[in-house]
Design a protein around this motif. Structure first.
Motif, mmCIF file in Angstrom:
data_model
loop_
_atom_site.group_PDB
_atom_site.id
_atom_site.type_symbol
_atom_site.label_atom_id
_atom_site.label_comp_id
_atom_site.label_asym_id
_atom_site.label_seq_id
_atom_site.Cartn_x
_atom_site.Cartn_y
_atom_site.Cartn_z
ATOM 1 N N GLU B 10 -24.955 8.132 -46.475
ATOM 2 C CA GLU B 10 -23.715 7.720 -47.063
ATOM 3 C C GLU B 10 -22.805 8.682 -47.292
ATOM 4 N N VAL B 11 -21.288 8.359 -46.840
ATOM 5 C CA VAL B 11 -20.304 9.598 -46.698
ATOM 6 C C VAL B 11 -19.389 9.143 -47.979
ATOM 7 N N PHE B 12 -19.047 9.903 -48.910
ATOM 8 C CA PHE B 12 -18.058 9.598 -49.821
ATOM 9 C C PHE B 12 -16.888 10.833 -49.763
ATOM 10 N N ILE B 13 -15.758 10.440 -49.828
ATOM 11 C CA ILE B 13 -14.628 11.475 -49.799
ATOM 12 C C ILE B 13 -13.490 11.207 -50.813
ATOM 13 N N ARG B 14 -13.424 12.380 -51.334
ATOM 14 C CA ARG B 14 -12.183 12.305 -52.384
ATOM 15 C C ARG B 14 -10.849 12.889 -51.594
ATOM 16 N N SER B 15 -10.030 11.804 -51.515
ATOM 17 C CA SER B 15 -8.842 12.118 -50.846
ATOM 18 C C SER B 15 -7.862 13.011 -51.476
ATOM 19 N N ARG B 16 -7.995 13.372 -52.798
ATOM 20 C CA ARG B 16 -7.046 14.264 -53.432
ATOM 21 C C ARG B 16 -7.711 14.654 -54.718
ATOM 22 N N ARG B 17 -7.372 15.654 -55.100
ATOM 23 C CA ARG B 17 -7.851 16.178 -56.418
ATOM 24 C C ARG B 17 -7.398 15.172 -57.459
ATOM 25 N N GLY B 18 -8.746 15.074 -58.529
ATOM 26 C CA GLY B 18 -8.019 14.208 -59.551
ATOM 27 C C GLY B 18 -8.587 12.782 -59.223
ATOM 28 N N LEU B 19 -8.802 12.413 -57.936
ATOM 29 C CA LEU B 19 -9.453 11.014 -57.686
ATOM 30 C C LEU B 19 -10.911 10.997 -57.536
ATOM 31 N N ASP B 20 -11.523 9.874 -57.706
ATOM 32 C CA ASP B 20 -12.963 9.700 -57.436
ATOM 33 C C ASP B 20 -13.193 9.847 -55.997
ATOM 34 N N HIS B 21 -14.407 10.157 -55.600
ATOM 35 C CA HIS B 21 -15.041 10.037 -54.326
ATOM 36 C C HIS B 21 -15.082 8.436 -54.009
ATOM 37 N N LYS B 22 -14.598 8.415 -52.694
ATOM 38 C CA LYS B 22 -14.603 6.698 -52.296
ATOM 39 C C LYS B 22 -15.792 6.633 -51.162
ATOM 40 N N HIS B 23 -16.629 5.519 -51.078
ATOM 41 C CA HIS B 23 -17.316 5.495 -49.935
ATOM 42 C C HIS B 23 -16.608 5.215 -48.784
ATOM 43 N N VAL B 24 -16.700 5.899 -47.632
ATOM 44 C CA VAL B 24 -16.180 5.498 -46.532
ATOM 45 C C VAL B 24 -16.813 5.231 -45.295
ATOM 46 N N GLY B 25 -18.308 5.488 -45.310
ATOM 47 C CA GLY B 25 -18.943 4.952 -44.205
ATOM 48 C C GLY B 25 -20.245 5.730 -44.094
ATOM 49 N N SER B 26 -21.108 5.820 -43.064
ATOM 50 C CA SER B 26 -22.237 6.608 -43.089
ATOM 51 C C SER B 26 -22.662 7.270 -41.671
ATOM 52 N N LEU B 27 -23.508 8.107 -41.526
ATOM 53 C CA LEU B 27 -23.589 8.679 -40.225
ATOM 54 C C LEU B 27 -25.257 8.914 -40.171
ATOM 55 N N ARG B 56 -28.523 10.703 -49.119
ATOM 56 C CA ARG B 56 -29.185 9.967 -48.281
ATOM 57 C C ARG B 56 -29.386 8.318 -48.613
ATOM 58 N N SER B 57 -29.080 7.768 -47.724
ATOM 59 C CA SER B 57 -29.011 6.160 -47.847
ATOM 60 C C SER B 57 -30.191 5.776 -48.615
ATOM 61 N N ARG B 58 -31.439 6.189 -48.363
ATOM 62 C CA ARG B 58 -32.639 5.803 -48.833
ATOM 63 C C ARG B 58 -32.650 6.174 -50.453
ATOM 64 N N ASP B 59 -31.861 6.941 -50.799
ATOM 65 C CA ASP B 59 -31.587 7.367 -52.122
ATOM 66 C C ASP B 59 -30.886 6.621 -52.899
ATOM 67 N N ILE B 60 -29.891 5.585 -52.354
ATOM 68 C CA ILE B 60 -29.417 4.689 -52.809
ATOM 69 C C ILE B 60 -30.072 3.461 -53.587
#
Lengths: 318, 95
Positions: B10-27, B56-60
């Protein structure tokens, strides 16, 4: 100690980031003193949330109605959650929560000295929500802009949750202030006892504050103790007037030129006496925290035993 | 065909400093390092972020939507946790 050229460059970039209003995130390089300062402040903040449950918990069984009891229980539950957010933020700096709690119990770490005052009446529960949480909110709104990302984000969450705390406290005060003569007297007495300690929550005057200048330079703190205190003093005057209670500070005067209220001097001897362990409840608070921690040992042991047992069973299956 | 052996991340991205990482998708990827590089190539082609987390998705461990009625039930009847529950007179309503 001589800093290498590399480190100077890292430090320059770090400070530039701060000047540019960018947040510092856990994996960024940061000066050791910045890290240390943050761990001190965030853990102190976390300890305050946790110890702060005690004075209010004192009235859980004696809240005057089921509704008041449910509200108070919810508020105390929130404080525990806030402690958790803050310990987690502190842990991103590399110090485990167990160490932070050990430091609290060893008396090496501080918590807000307001919680060393006893809750003697139901009015005190109202005054705490209104004044103590009110003062905390003024401080925490400012800290939403602190330079360390996880701390700032924790503050946003906490401020959102905290808004009900002050309102439920003030609601208690309204009920008392508009009640019988005895109830009004109780409201006035609680206001009198909690007003000054609430002002002390903002810390010593800027000129005497040990950590202020550096914290401002690093933007850990965004506004000075005195500026935040003034905000709180100003917002509290009309709230006291609305209750029809007497202001505990006879020196309170509107200053047209400053557009702020002038006020009397805080008893700093009391402040330092309480901070240094001589408040009414310092020992009681710490003993209770340690006792609760020790009495919870069986739960931690049971969790560990369960994990071990389950792990063992899985291995057998495999 | 060896693709079946790749793990889901699962992929999480911080769009800009100071913001939370947000889930965007998987690969799918072989390991964390590869997942990070794939995530960069897949999910940040238009400067969407300054920082990526891969897990890892299985760790969620996730709650189940079907159970949500009983799972979230305890907070349904507690409106007093909201600031709006407390009606204060106008002159002091700004707290």
């Amino acid at each position: 100690m001589k800093t290498s050229a590399d480190e100077q460059e890292l430090e320059r970039r770090f400070q530039q980031r701060i000047e540019d209003e960018q947040k510092i995130e856990p994996k960024d390089w940061m000066p050791a003193a910045y890290r240390k300062n943050l761990i001190r402040q965030i853990s102190q903040h976390a300890h305050s949330e946790v110890i702060g449950m005690q004075p209010e918990g004192n009235f859980l069984t004696r809240a005057p109605s089921l509704r008041r009891k449910a509200v108070l229980l919810s508020k105390i539950q929130d404080e525990a959650g806030h402690g958790l957010y803050l310990y987690s933020a502190a842990e991103t700096l590399g110090t485990p929560r167990s160490e932070l709690i050990a430091a609290l119990q060893a008396g090496e770490a501080k918590y807000a000295s307001i919680f060393n005052y006893p809750t003697q009446t139901w009015g005190d529960v109202g005054a705490i929500g209104w004044l103590v949480d009110g003062a905390a909110i003024v401080n925490q709104i400012s800290l939403q802009r602190t330079s360390y990302g996880p701390y700032a984000r924790g503050m946003v969450r906490i401020c959102k949750e905290e808004s009900f705390h002050q309102r439920q406290g003030y609601e208690i005060m309204i009920a008392l202030a508009h009640g019988s003569a005895e109830q009004r007297e109780m409201a006035q007495d609680s206001l009198n006892r909690f007003y000054w300690p609430a002002l002390m929550m903002f810390g010593p005057h800027d000129r005497e504050s040990a950590h202020s200048a550096r914290s401002m330079q690093w933007k850990i703190k965004r506004e000075t103790n005195d500026d935040l205190r003034q905000k709180f003093i100003d917002q509290t005057v009309p709230q006291i007037a609305f209750l029809g209670l007497e202001h505990p500070d006879s020196g309170i005067r509107w200053n047209e030129e400053r557009q702020h209220y002038d006020h009397g001097e805080i008893d700093w001897n009391e402040f330092y006496a309480v901070i240094n362990g001589n408040g009414h409840c310092n020992r009681q608070r710490m003993e209770h925290h340690i006792r609760a921690h020790e009495e919870g040992a069986w739960v931690r042991d049971a969790i560990a035993a369960h994990r071990e047992k389950r792990g063992g069973r899985k291995q057998q299956v495999a | 065909m060896s693709q079946e052996k790749l793990e889901l991340f699962e992929v999480f991205i911080r769009s800009r400093r100071g913001l939370d990482h947000k889930h965007v998708g998987s690969l799918h990827a072989q390991d964390h390092e590869q997942a990070l590089e794939y995530a960069r190539d897949c999910y940040t082609r238009r400067s969407e972020g300054v920082s990526i987390w891969v897990v890892r998705s299985r760790d969620i461990c996730a709650s189940q939507e079907e159970d949500s009625e009983s799972f979230f039930d305890p907070s349904d009847d507690k409106p007093y946790r909201l600031a709006t529950y407390y009606k204060l007179p106008d002159p002091v309503d700004n707290m």
